[in-house]
Design a protein around this motif. Structure first.
Motif, PDB file in Angstrom:
ATOM      1  N   ALA A  36       0.840  -1.199   0.000  1.00  0.00           N
ATOM      2  CA  ALA A  36       0.000   0.000   0.000  1.00  0.00           C
ATOM      3  C   ALA A  36       0.872   1.244   0.000  1.00  0.00           C
ATOM      4  CB  ALA A  36      -0.913   0.000   1.232  1.00  0.00           C
ATOM      5  N   GLU A  37       0.393   2.271  -0.676  1.00  0.00           N
ATOM      6  CA  GLU A  37       1.102   3.544  -0.708  1.00  0.00           C
ATOM      7  C   GLU A  37       0.104   4.681  -0.890  1.00  0.00           C
ATOM      8  OE1 GLU A  37       3.817   3.550  -3.970  1.00  0.00           O
ATOM      9  OE2 GLU A  37       2.339   2.811  -5.398  1.00  0.00           O
ATOM     10  N   GLU A  38       0.530   5.870  -0.492  1.00  0.00           N
ATOM     11  CA  GLU A  38      -0.347   7.029  -0.643  1.00  0.00           C
ATOM     12  C   GLU A  38      -0.473   7.394  -2.113  1.00  0.00           C
ATOM     13  OE1 GLU A  38       1.385   9.030   3.344  1.00  0.00           O
ATOM     14  OE2 GLU A  38      -0.091  10.234   2.246  1.00  0.00           O
ATOM     15  N   MET A  39      -1.623   7.912  -2.463  1.00  0.00           N
ATOM     16  CA  MET A  39      -1.890   8.334  -3.836  1.00  0.00           C
ATOM     17  C   MET A  39      -2.642   9.657  -3.792  1.00  0.00           C
ATOM     18  SD  MET A  39      -5.173   5.944  -4.899  1.00  0.00           S
ATOM     19  CE  MET A  39      -5.739   7.060  -6.196  1.00  0.00           C
ATOM     20  N   PRO A  40      -2.647  10.413  -4.895  1.00  0.00           N
ATOM     21  CA  PRO A  40      -3.421  11.653  -4.914  1.00  0.00           C
ATOM     22  C   PRO A  40      -4.901  11.363  -4.693  1.00  0.00           C
ATOM     23  CG  PRO A  40      -1.906  11.561  -6.776  1.00  0.00           C
ATOM     24  CD  PRO A  40      -1.891  10.203  -6.138  1.00  0.00           C
ATOM     25  N   ALA A  41      -5.529  12.157  -3.850  1.00  0.00           N
ATOM     26  CA  ALA A  41      -6.955  11.966  -3.547  1.00  0.00           C
ATOM     27  C   ALA A  41      -7.791  12.886  -4.420  1.00  0.00           C
ATOM     28  CB  ALA A  41      -7.219  12.267  -2.073  1.00  0.00           C
ATOM     29  N   PRO A  42      -9.018  12.479  -4.756  1.00  0.00           N
ATOM     30  CA  PRO A  42      -9.903  13.372  -5.520  1.00  0.00           C
ATOM     31  C   PRO A  42     -10.170  14.647  -4.718  1.00  0.00           C
ATOM     32  CG  PRO A  42     -11.107  11.467  -4.666  1.00  0.00           C
ATOM     33  CD  PRO A  42      -9.664  11.204  -4.409  1.00  0.00           C
TER      34      PRO A  42
END
Length: 198
Positions: A36-42
């Motif tokens: 798991a990794e952080e991703m851009p959020a809407p």
């Protein structure tokens, strides 16, 4: 003639309760099969948002994928019945013969609710869909084996600590991908790879 000075706009500070929830999102622990990794959020759904994406890998092969988005609206949202909302997605390969099972969608939804309950994640206003798709190849691709996938899209309003909700989502990914449950009383040892590539 001097160039016009650019205006510097200070970013709006995030509410303390949202920053605390994001810390709890980052503290979630997953099985070693989950990367798991952080991703851009809407950015348009709510004033504040944070997100994780994840892949489930077994023997070097990706068998499942998903994401979870944490939304926060300090003013509250009538649909959410609260100020926070979890929006989750999980997709995994399944045996093509399972697609015709009339109980598959109901079972898929149960995977989510049972994972939330097992992690002690209290929630309200759950909603979502479970979709199964089968693909069969023809013509020049006739040699390709049939494939099938299940997709679970869900949202719910989290109550209390956020970490159990994120860990329940990680368990949903593993269940959908066909991984056997971890026996009760056995602690999982998450790999470094499973913790957002630290």
């Amino acid at each position: 003639m001097s160039a016009p000075r650019e205006r510097h706009i200070e970013p709006t500070p995030q509410p303390a309760e949202f920053e605390r929830a994001v810390r709890q999102l980052r503290e979630a622990k997953f099985r070693p099969e989950v990367f798991a990794e952080e991703m851009p959020a809407p950015q348009r759904i709510a004033p504040y948002a944070s997100a994780l994406s994840a892949d489930v890998t077994v023997d070097g092969e990706d068998v499942g994928t998903g994401r979870i988005v944490l939304l926060h609206d300090p003013a509250g949202n009538d649909t959410w019945d609260g100020t926070f909302r979890c929006v989750a997605y999980a997709r995994a390969d399944i045996d093509p013969e399972l697609v015709t099972d009339p109980l598959l969608a109901e079972v898929g939804w149960t995977w989510l609710t049972e994972a939330l309950d097992a992690h002690g994640a209290e929630y309200g206003a759950p909603s979502g869909t479970v979709t199964s798709v089968a693909s069969e190849s023809f013509g020049g691709m006739a040699e390709e084996p049939a494939t099938a996938q299940i997709e679970i899209r869900a949202s719910w309003t989290p109550h209390g600590e956020l970490t159990p909700h994120v860990e329940a989502w990680g368990e949903l990914l593993c269940t959908a991908a066909g991984l056997p449950p971890v026996p009760e009383g056995v602690a999982t040892m998450p790999s470094r790879r499973g913790q957002r590539g630290e």
